[in-house]
Write an enzyme that holds these catalytic residues in place. Sequence first.
Site, mmCIF file in Angstrom:
data_model
loop_
_atom_site.group_PDB
_atom_site.id
_atom_site.type_symbol
_atom_site.label_atom_id
_atom_site.label_comp_id
_atom_site.label_asym_id
_atom_site.label_seq_id
_atom_site.Cartn_x
_atom_site.Cartn_y
_atom_site.Cartn_z
ATOM 1 N N HIS A 197 0.724 -1.271 0.298
ATOM 2 C CA HIS A 197 0.027 -0.070 -0.553
ATOM 3 C C HIS A 197 0.374 1.081 -0.241
ATOM 4 O O HIS A 197 0.588 2.346 -0.374
ATOM 5 C CB HIS A 197 -1.029 0.088 1.363
ATOM 6 C CG HIS A 197 -2.055 -1.064 0.748
ATOM 7 N ND1 HIS A 197 -3.059 -0.995 0.416
ATOM 8 C CD2 HIS A 197 -2.246 -1.946 1.406
ATOM 9 C CE1 HIS A 197 -3.629 -1.708 -0.052
ATOM 10 N NE2 HIS A 197 -3.759 -2.778 0.780
ATOM 11 N N CYS A 230 -10.348 -34.153 -0.588
ATOM 12 C CA CYS A 230 -10.813 -34.582 0.191
ATOM 13 C C CYS A 230 -9.866 -36.034 0.580
ATOM 14 O O CYS A 230 -10.274 -36.060 -1.206
ATOM 15 C CB CYS A 230 -10.937 -34.832 1.131
ATOM 16 S SG CYS A 230 -12.986 -35.575 0.851
ATOM 17 N N GLU A 237 5.659 -21.518 -6.583
ATOM 18 C CA GLU A 237 5.467 -23.228 -7.615
ATOM 19 C C GLU A 237 7.008 -23.551 -7.358
ATOM 20 O O GLU A 237 7.162 -23.748 -8.071
ATOM 21 C CB GLU A 237 5.021 -22.649 -8.742
ATOM 22 C CG GLU A 237 4.113 -21.700 -9.170
ATOM 23 C CD GLU A 237 2.847 -22.522 -8.639
ATOM 24 O OE1 GLU A 237 2.873 -23.698 -8.851
ATOM 25 O OE2 GLU A 237 1.453 -22.015 -8.831
HETATM 26 ZN ZN ZN Z 1 -14.519 -35.123 -0.035
#
Ligand code: ZN
Length: 211
Positions: free
Chosen positions: A59, A184, A90
């Site tokens: 800023h 997940c 990365e």
């Molecule tokens: Zn899931």
Amino acid sequence: MLRTARHGWIEVVSGVMFSGKSEELIRRVRRALIAGRKVQLFKSHLDDRYGGQFRISSHDGREIDAEPVSNSVQVAEKVDPETQVVAIDEAQFLDDGICEVVDALADAGMRIIVAGTDMDFRGEPFGPMGLLLARAERIDKLSAICVVCGDPATKNQRLIDGKPAPAEGPTIQVGGAESYEARCRRCHEVPQRDRAQREMVLRRGEGWEGV
Ligand code: ZN
Ligand code: ADP
């Protein structure tokens, strides 16, 4: 005895795609700029999803551009001795030599911030990330949101034509939301690997029956 010499360290921001690693890296770099530190930012040349544009501004008007690198030697060559903070995004696309490079830079007193996906689409350690995690003083592992069930996501789901990609594909295949999803453990699918694991468990089961 008082230690007056500068000392450096390594921080790793790891986790699945879409978990906010780049956002966190940018936040830390922006704060380092506010603190008046001399910062250099690198990212793998493989990641040109943002058209090669990657600029962080604070800023107070200070700005830095990410310098594209294709290997660890280029990072070593490009770091200015006056630099205080080195950020690398990365990092999974770089070679293992990056471990020695960041170790040496931290030994020389620099703060190193490394962001990268720690697992490939099969769930195996990605490039140098496992080695970097072992060497880091500080580790943050971020999760995303599983696009299937809404639980915290820790795995990269590769898709080909919308279907889970088999395990034998190339490890590096740069892509965005069209070819990867955050999932997940339960919703993550790697067809060949899943079949091989099931067969191994079944074989073990037969072995146990014979005992
Ligand atoms: Zn899931
Ligand atoms: P990374 O560097 O880890 O790939 P980014 O910092 O580039 O992550 O992007 C993180 C942003 O991605 C989040 O703030 C959110 O807006 C967006 N996003 C898209 N898909 C998801 C998801 N499945 N879970 C969480 N965030 C997501």
